[in-house]
Design a protein around this motif. Structure first.
Motif, PDB file in Angstrom:
ATOM      1  N   SER A  89       0.605   4.151  -2.805  1.00 47.59           N
ATOM      2  CA  SER A  89       0.327   5.529  -2.391  1.00 47.59           C
ATOM      3  C   SER A  89       1.439   6.478  -2.816  1.00 47.59           C
ATOM      4  O   SER A  89       1.178   7.557  -3.348  1.00 47.59           O
ATOM      5  CB  SER A  89       0.146   5.579  -0.870  1.00 47.59           C
ATOM      6  N   ARG A 108       1.426   7.186  -6.571  1.00 49.01           N
ATOM      7  CA  ARG A 108       0.369   8.122  -6.960  1.00 49.01           C
ATOM      8  C   ARG A 108       0.730   9.550  -6.583  1.00 49.01           C
ATOM      9  O   ARG A 108       0.491  10.485  -7.356  1.00 49.01           O
ATOM     10  CB  ARG A 108      -0.947   7.710  -6.292  1.00 49.01           C
ATOM     11  N   ARG A 109       1.295   9.729  -5.413  1.00 45.45           N
ATOM     12  CA  ARG A 109       1.657  11.073  -4.964  1.00 45.45           C
ATOM     13  C   ARG A 109       2.740  11.678  -5.848  1.00 45.45           C
ATOM     14  O   ARG A 109       2.704  12.857  -6.195  1.00 45.45           O
ATOM     15  CB  ARG A 109       2.126  11.029  -3.503  1.00 45.45           C
ATOM     16  N   GLN A 148       0.821  -1.199   0.000  1.00 37.28           N
ATOM     17  CA  GLN A 148       0.000   0.000   0.000  1.00 37.28           C
ATOM     18  C   GLN A 148       0.863   1.260   0.000  1.00 37.28           C
ATOM     19  O   GLN A 148       0.531   2.251  -0.637  1.00 37.28           O
ATOM     20  CB  GLN A 148      -0.925   0.014   1.210  1.00 37.28           C
ATOM     21  N   ASP A 149       1.994   1.214   0.733  1.00 38.93           N
ATOM     22  CA  ASP A 149       2.913   2.357   0.737  1.00 38.93           C
ATOM     23  C   ASP A 149       3.452   2.624  -0.661  1.00 38.93           C
ATOM     24  O   ASP A 149       3.611   3.775  -1.077  1.00 38.93           O
ATOM     25  CB  ASP A 149       4.077   2.106   1.704  1.00 38.93           C
TER      26      ASP A 149
END
Length: 301
Positions: free
Chosen positions: A179, A182-183, A175-176
């Protein structure tokens, strides 16, 4: 260090992206230092707070800062600001440099330079609020490289296989990885074809640093490696066979053995192996200092 709380302001002015061309030209004029010159200047600064010595140490390494800063240009921040932050790291490295430890200043200062630039990037990337732990910082500064290695050039989300591979290699959650990807995609990269000046002359790609070492640096590094290897081989003769083996297996191989593994080989405790390792390393350092002194060179143990 005594009497060296402040370093002299000797760095050429870097007023922004428009002046980057001039700045890069100016810093090329500062001469590189030989190992002997560097050592004597560092001693003068550390022992007497000599501002002239500090100035020469700083200016001789400004090209190193620019080269390192160019490696971080993909984060969408002005290169001039990256260089300015790197120069702050360089000055911190010079202030804390201990020449008698035997390392070259560039080897020591590069860690301060990188740390200063990385912290600046993390502060500037408002989208990356999560980048506070060591693992998250590692992910932030390695994700782009790992995507290139995996040839994952897609604009959207990574494939599950690539997410799993990156998460495993960097020791973070999947998940990290999703995320962070995407950032960083939201932040976007600056085109290398963007003009540097308002008049449209000159593009960023014209000023990309050559990632290879300078020719004189390459020759000097090669000669230094040969000297180090010869000194190390000669110094190892001061150790007995057990000391040689333990020191080699613990410090001179790519995959060091654990204290437990070596304790089983010699039938002694792990603490005893550690003591032998420390004693052998101390003997090796003293031998290299003696050999270097007899040959008129600085020891680089």
């Amino acid at each position: 260090m005594a009497g060296n709380s402040n370093l002299p302001a000797t760095i050429p002015a870097l007023g922004g992206e428009a002046s980057l061309n001039r700045y890069l030209s100016e810093i090329r004029k500062f001469p590189l230092l030989t190992p002997e010159e560097e050592y004597m200047l560092a001693k003068r600064f550390s022992e007497h707070g000599d501002p002239e010595a500090a100035a020469r140490l700083v200016t001789s390494h400004l090209r190193l800062v620019a080269k390192i800063a160019m490696g971080f240009r993909g984060y969408g921040l002005p290169v001039s600001e990256l260089i300015s932050e790197g120069n702050i790291g360089l000055m911190q490295g010079v202030k804390k440099f201990e020449p008698d430890r035997g390392f070259r200043l560039a080897t020591y200062a590069m860690w301060w330079i990188r740390a200063s630039i990385q912290e600046f990037i993390l502060r500037s990337w408002s989208l990356v609020k999560m980048g506070t732990t060591a693992a998250q910082k590692k992910l932030f500064f390695n994700l782009r490289r790992m995507k290139n290695n995996l040839e994952a050039f897609e604009d959207g989300d990574l494939s599950p296989e690539n997410v799993r591979k990156i998460a495993t290699d960097l020791g973070v959650s999947e998940q990290d990885v999703v995320s962070m990807n995407r950032r960083m995609a939201m932040g976007g990269d600056t085109s290398l074809n963007v003009s540097m000046n308002d008049d449209g002359e000159g593009q960023w790609q014209d000023w990309l640093a050559d990632e290879g070492p300078l020719q004189d640096e390459a020759v000097a590094d090669s000669q230094e490696r040969v000297q180090r290897h010869a000194m190390l081989a000669e110094a190892m003769d001061d150790l007995n066979e057990r000391e040689k083996h333990i020191l080699t297996e613990r410090r001179l191989v790519e995959e060091p053995k654990t204290l437990e593994e070596l304790s089983q080989v010699y039938g002694v405790s792990r603490e005893r192996v550690r003591q032998i390792e420390v004693r052998a390393f101390d003997k090796l350092q003293k031998a290299m200092m003696r050999i270097a002194g007899s040959q008129g060179r600085l020891a680089l143990a």
